[in-house]
Scaffold this motif. Structure first.
Motif, PDB file in Angstrom:
ATOM      1  N   SER A  15       0.807  -1.212   0.000  1.00 45.31           N
ATOM      2  CA  SER A  15       0.000   0.000   0.000  1.00 45.31           C
ATOM      3  C   SER A  15       0.842   1.265   0.000  1.00 45.31           C
ATOM      4  CB  SER A  15      -0.935   0.009   1.214  1.00 45.31           C
ATOM      5  OG  SER A  15      -0.192   0.005   2.418  1.00 45.31           O
ATOM      6  N   VAL A  21       1.107   8.354  -5.525  1.00 45.62           N
ATOM      7  CA  VAL A  21       0.080   8.332  -6.570  1.00 45.62           C
ATOM      8  C   VAL A  21       0.354   9.426  -7.598  1.00 45.62           C
ATOM      9  CG1 VAL A  21      -2.378   8.716  -7.036  1.00 45.62           C
ATOM     10  CG2 VAL A  21      -1.675   7.344  -5.069  1.00 45.62           C
ATOM     11  N   VAL A  26      -6.976  10.335  -8.899  1.00 48.73           N
ATOM     12  CA  VAL A  26      -6.884   9.596  -7.637  1.00 48.73           C
ATOM     13  C   VAL A  26      -6.237  10.464  -6.566  1.00 48.73           C
ATOM     14  CG1 VAL A  26      -5.916   7.552  -6.501  1.00 48.73           C
ATOM     15  CG2 VAL A  26      -6.847   7.371  -8.814  1.00 48.73           C
ATOM     16  N   ILE A 236      -9.312   1.144  -6.601  1.00 48.10           N
ATOM     17  CA  ILE A 236      -8.575   1.502  -5.384  1.00 48.10           C
ATOM     18  C   ILE A 236      -8.909   0.469  -4.318  1.00 48.10           C
ATOM     19  CG2 ILE A 236      -8.172   3.227  -3.598  1.00 48.10           C
ATOM     20  CD1 ILE A 236      -9.117   5.367  -5.553  1.00 48.10           C
ATOM     21  N   THR A 238      -8.615  -0.385  -0.533  1.00 47.94           N
ATOM     22  CA  THR A 238      -8.318   0.173   0.788  1.00 47.94           C
ATOM     23  C   THR A 238      -8.334  -0.919   1.861  1.00 47.94           C
ATOM     24  OG1 THR A 238     -10.618   0.680   1.356  1.00 47.94           O
ATOM     25  CG2 THR A 238      -9.399   2.349   0.093  1.00 47.94           C
ATOM     26  N   PHE A 255      -4.725   0.779  -7.681  1.00 45.91           N
ATOM     27  CA  PHE A 255      -4.029   1.389  -6.557  1.00 45.91           C
ATOM     28  C   PHE A 255      -4.355   0.651  -5.257  1.00 45.91           C
ATOM     29  CE2 PHE A 255      -4.724   4.629  -9.757  1.00 45.91           C
ATOM     30  CZ  PHE A 255      -3.508   5.285  -9.829  1.00 45.91           C
ATOM     31  N   ILE A 257      -4.227   1.570  -1.378  1.00 46.34           N
ATOM     32  CA  ILE A 257      -4.112   2.827  -0.639  1.00 46.34           C
ATOM     33  C   ILE A 257      -4.454   2.640   0.843  1.00 46.34           C
ATOM     34  CG2 ILE A 257      -5.022   5.171  -0.398  1.00 46.34           C
ATOM     35  CD1 ILE A 257      -3.345   4.793  -2.899  1.00 46.34           C
TER      36      ILE A 257
END
Length: 259
Positions: A15, A21, A26, A236, A238, A255, A257
């Motif tokens: 992460s 980024v 984003v 994304i 998370t 991504f 994150i």
């Protein structure tokens, strides 16, 4: 539990935060929404909504559904117990509120109402939005309706019944959703079935949020399939949630994150 611990350690290793980024879309979402630490008056409403449920010692008959929405368990549970063990956490409710406020969706679909903790965050995030929320258990849905009315979340349509009765092509053909929150069935088969069915409702700026993408190996497999779908451009992860975007102008990127 061991699977989730291993998945979380892997998530932490991979992460990043906003500094890693390079996508403007984003980066702006992270800095202006995900990492927004400013207090909001709506947070107190969300807190009081939860507190009201946690103080409710009444019992209701809860019906859980298995694969194909077949009933496999029905039992009496205290509302306060349901509120403390099921549904969205306070931190996630605030994030869901911010996401809704940030994107300003007009038509929202929630799959899995429970007691309406996430529903209230969606409704407060844009008070002009039409929120449609699906719940299979009649008694749980009834309590959510009462609670949402109590806190003036008036633009919410509660649909009670099996998800599959609502999520059918003939019912979705004329619908477009700006935001969909998937929190009703944490199985690979159901998640992918809902994903495919609801693709007909997307537009360029639609936002989809999948809950518990690392709940099990099956859910991680479903998440990988969703990420690789040709209509998906940006995702994304998370850990708790997976965000999916369909923006044609965006390069396909994934991504991971920390929030």
């Amino acid at each position: 539990m061991l699977f989730q611990i291993k998945s979380y350690l892997k998530f932490l290793w991979n992460s990043k935060n906003e500094h890693g980024v390079h996508s403007p879309f984003v980066f702006h979402l992270l800095t202006k929404c995900f990492y927004d630490k400013k207090p909001k008056p709506e947070y107190l409403i969300l807190k009081n909504y939860r507190k009201s449920l946690l103080e409710n010692k009444n019992f209701i008959e809860v019906t859980d559904f298995g694969a194909g929405s077949k009933v496999f368990k029905s039992n009496r549970r205290q509302i306060s117990q349901i509120a403390s063990t099921a549904g969205i956490s306070p931190k996630r409710a605030e994030l869901l509120f911010r996401v809704t406020q940030y994107f300003k969706p007009n038509n929202i679909l929630e799959i899995g109402t429970s007691l309406g903790l996430a529903t209230s965050a969606l409704a407060l995030g844009n008070t002009n939005a039409k929120v449609t929320t699906l719940e299979g258990c009649p008694e749980t849905a009834k309590q959510a309706q009462l609670q949402l009315q109590k806190f003036d979340c008036n633009e919410v349509e509660n649909v009670i019944g099996e998800f599959e009765s609502f999520l059918v092509p003939e019912n979705l053909r004329s619908k477009t959703y700006d935001l969909i929150y998937f929190d009703g069935n944490h199985s690979k088969k159901a998640t992918l079935a809902y994903f495919e069915l609801l693709l007909s409702t997307i537009h360029n700026d639609s936002v989809w949020i999948f809950d518990d993408i690392h709940w099990s190996q099956e859910m991680e497999e479903a998440w990988e399939i969703i990420k690789n779908h040709p209509k998906v451009t940006v995702t994304i992860d998370t850990f708790q949630w997976g965000f999916v975007f369909f923006r044609y102008e965006q390069e396909k990127e994934h991504f991971v994150i920390r929030t």
